[in-house]
Structures are given as structure tokens and as C-alpha cells.
Design an enzyme around this catalytic site. Structure first.
Site, PDB file in Angstrom:
ATOM      1  CG  ASP A  69      -2.053  -0.908   1.190  1.00  0.00           C
ATOM      2  OD1 ASP A  69      -2.061  -1.792   0.313  1.00  0.00           O
ATOM      3  OD2 ASP A  69      -2.963  -0.759   2.020  1.00  0.00           O
ATOM      4  CG  ASP A  70       0.191   3.836   2.275  1.00  0.00           C
ATOM      5  OD1 ASP A  70      -0.976   3.551   1.918  1.00  0.00           O
ATOM      6  OD2 ASP A  70       0.506   4.021   3.460  1.00  0.00           O
ATOM      7  CG  HIS A  83      -4.373   2.842  -0.838  1.00  0.00           C
ATOM      8  ND1 HIS A  83      -5.264   2.148  -0.070  1.00  0.00           N
ATOM      9  CD2 HIS A  83      -3.419   3.267   0.038  1.00  0.00           C
ATOM     10  CE1 HIS A  83      -4.873   2.156   1.197  1.00  0.00           C
ATOM     11  NE2 HIS A  83      -3.763   2.843   1.283  1.00  0.00           N
ATOM     12  CG  HIS A 130      -3.530   7.452   1.964  1.00  0.00           C
ATOM     13  ND1 HIS A 130      -3.396   7.537   3.331  1.00  0.00           N
ATOM     14  CD2 HIS A 130      -3.307   6.156   1.663  1.00  0.00           C
ATOM     15  CE1 HIS A 130      -3.090   6.354   3.822  1.00  0.00           C
ATOM     16  NE2 HIS A 130      -3.031   5.496   2.824  1.00  0.00           N
ATOM     17  CG  HIS A 162       2.457   0.146   4.436  1.00  0.00           C
ATOM     18  ND1 HIS A 162       2.114  -0.736   5.434  1.00  0.00           N
ATOM     19  CD2 HIS A 162       1.370   0.903   4.184  1.00  0.00           C
ATOM     20  CE1 HIS A 162       0.859  -0.503   5.779  1.00  0.00           C
ATOM     21  NE2 HIS A 162       0.378   0.479   5.053  1.00  0.00           N
TER      22      HIS A 162
HETATM   23 ZN   LIG Z   1      -2.647   3.419   3.072  1.00  0.00          ZN
END
Ligand SMILES: [Zn+2]
Length: 326
Positions: A126-127, A177, A181, A271
Site C-alpha cells: 500500500d501507499d 488506494h 489517501h 507498505h
Molecule cells: Zn494506506
């Protein structure tokens, strides 16, 4: 520099009775919309003043340009710092929420875990994308021939489109995502769909096709969030395994947590942006491969789940399997 085109330096000079010269100098903006008398004096003084003002305006323009660049950089940095402080729902909380949905007969387009009868797991990052970390992750995945899933943040994808292209070119799945965010359960209803849609649009512009999967930041979702995702053609993917790498507990702790919880059909939340995760990623992959686990993308996992879903399972339009979670 557009500013410079609208500014002019004008002078009006008088010859004095004693033979000398006196000039009035003015800065004029936008064809006389605004005139500012800046000085008076001899023609020589006026030329010197004009040079000073030109240097001043050029310096100001350069400072403004640098200011906006460093402000954008600061915005990106702030995003990563904020993202790492995000509160995540634990796998137990997600399971409890899913169990409530099932009790209420709510079957959404969501993937909670893969096939519990297959020795397969999905690594989800993620991210990102992140110029420092994404290339490192891609290199490790390539070395071990592992396909994974990247849930990318729209505004980051927009800044680093080449990293998104590299992810897709290597056979990984790129998911949405959100664009900014944000916690989708804390924003106005109308903005939820905008977040999914803007995230989709960025990915579509880069890859030529929109994503099929999404993950709400922090795992924070409710009926409105998941319905909006579905309306944007997205299947929501959650996780079964969260080693809490965003809190940087140390690479050994991350490894131990991932391996302790892993099970058939496991979806691991890690992540793109945490060096400790990258440092321990090869060991995690090697260990799981030794234990006989196969790595899947969430697309492969969904496909497999769809095939294992019993025909009698209640269905809503567009629903995909909500597999029973142990
Ligand atoms: Zn996230």
C-alpha cells in the site's frame, strides 16, 4: 515569468530651465491598470533604478518558482508521514465486520481472503509509488519471480507514472488506494465516489485501462464506501495479515509477524515506503516458498475464489465471493 510580460517601466522626462533633466519613473502593470510611481531623478538614475527593479523582479520570480516546487515536495513528504501514522483495522476487526455483513445478508464485491484450501498467499503493498522504495521492491519481486499487488495513491501515481508502468509491465496488479489517501468513512458521501473515480482516472491515463481492485485506506469502510467502489467497477480487497510494518517495529519483528499469521489464502498488508519491510522481504519470500506457498496477485486470488464459491451462496448484482473467514 508571465508576470514580467505584464510589467513595464515607463519614464516621463522634463528639461529643466537650468538645462538639466528631471524624470518621473513608474512601474505600469497590465497596460496601465495599475501604475506605481517609483522614483524621480535624472535619466541616469532612472536607468540604474530600472536595472535594480528588473533584478528584483527576476529574483522574486525565481524564488516563487522554487517556493512552489519545495512546497509540492513538502506536500509529498507530509503525505508519507501521515500515511505511516494511519490507524489500521486489525484482521480481527475486519473479520468481525465481515461476519456482521454476512449475517445481514450483505454480500459485497470484496475479497477478504483467498481460497482457504489452496496454499497460496498474496503480498499487497500500500501507499506507493515511492521513487526511493518502489524500485527496490520491484527488483526483489523480480529476483524471486513473485507477482504482487500494489494499491497506489492517485496523487502519488500522478507524480511517478513511470513507476506505475514498471509495476504493470512486470506483471503485478495495480489497484486504487484512493486519490488523496483519506479515511473514506469520514468524508461527505458525495466525495467517496470522487476519491475512487479520481484514483481510477489517474491509473487509466497511465496504463490505458482502469484498475479492477481497490483498498480503502486503513481498512475503513462501510456500506457507502464499498457500494461506491463497486459502482466504479472496483472490488474491495482487505487483508488477513497485518504485521504493522508502518510503525517500523524492526525487520525481524515484521518477518516474525508475517510468518506467524500466514495461512492458506492469506492476504498480507505491507507498505511501499518502509525500508525495514524491504530489508526483510527476501527472507519472507524465501521462507514462504520453502513452506510451499505460491504467490498470487489479488486478481488470481479472486479468480480462484470465484471458482470455489458454492452455487447456493446468496448473491447480489455484481457480487463476488465473500469467502468465509476462519
Ligand atoms: Zn494506506
Amino acid at each position: 515569468m508571465r508576470l514580467m510580460r505584464h510589467l513595464s517601466f515607463n519614464s516621463l522626462c522634463f528639461r529643466l530651465p537650468d538645462g538639466g533633466e528631471k524624470c518621473q519613473y513608474a512601474l505600469t502593470f497590465a497596460d496601465g491598470m495599475l501604475t506605481l510611481n517609483v522614483c524621480s531623478g535624472t535619466a541616469r538614475e532612472g536607468r540604474s533604478m530600472r536595472n535594480h527593479i528588473t533584478v528584483f523582479l527576476l529574483t522574486a520570480a525565481v524564488a516563487l518558482a522554487f517556493g512552489s516546487i519545495s512546497q509540492a515536495g513538502a506536500g509529498v513528504q507530509q503525505y508519507w508521514e501521515r500515511a505511516q501514522q494511519e490507524d489500521y483495522k486489525s484482521p480481527e476487526e475486519l473479520q468481525a465486520q465481515h461476519a456482521r455483513e454476512v449475517r445481514k445478508g450483505q454480500f459485497y464485491r470484496e475479497l477478504m481472503r483467498g481460497n482457504p484450501n489452496a496454499k497460496s498467499v498474496a503480498l499487497t503493498f500500500d501507499d506507493g509509488p515511492h521513487p526511493q522504495f518502489t524500485p527496490q521492491i520491484l527488483a526483489i519481486l523480480k529476483k524471486y519471480n513473485v507477482k504482487a499487488t500494489f494499491f497506489v495513491v492517485g496523487k502519488m501515481a500522478k507524480q511517478y507514472p513511470n513507476l506505475i508502468k514498471q509495476e504493470a509491465a512486470a506483471g503485478h496488479v495495480v489497484g486504487n488506494h484512493t486519490y488523496d489517501h483519506v479515511n473514506l468513512t469520514k468524508i461527505p458521501l458525495g466525495d467517496i465516489s470522487i476519491q475512487w473515480q479520481k484514483g481510477n482516472d489517474v491509473i487509466k491515463r497511465i496504463l490505458g485501462q482502469p484498475p479492477c481492485f481497490c483498498r480503502p485506506p486503513g481498512g475503513d469502510y462501510d456500506r457507502a464506501v464499498i457500494t461506491a467502489a463497486s459502482a466504479n467497477g472496483l472490488t474491495t480487497v482487505l487483508w488477513t495479515d497485518d504485521p504493522g510494518d508502518y510503525a517500523k517495529p524492526g525487520d525481524r519483528v515484521i518477518e516474525e509477524r508475517v510468518l506467524r499469521r500466514i495461512d492458506n489464502g492469506g492476504i498480507v498488508l505491507i507498505h511501499d515506503g518502509i525500508q525495514q519491510t524491504i530489508d526483510v522481504l527476501p527472507q519472507i519470500i524465501e521462507h514462504l516458498q520453502k513452506r510451499g506457498f505460491k504467490f498470487q496477485t489479488v486478481a488470481e486470488m479472486t479468480q480462484e475464489c470465484a471458482e470455489t464459491i458454492p452455487a447456493s451462496k446468496p448473491k447480489t448484482p455484481g457480487s463476488i465471493p465473500s469467502l468465509k473467514i476462519r
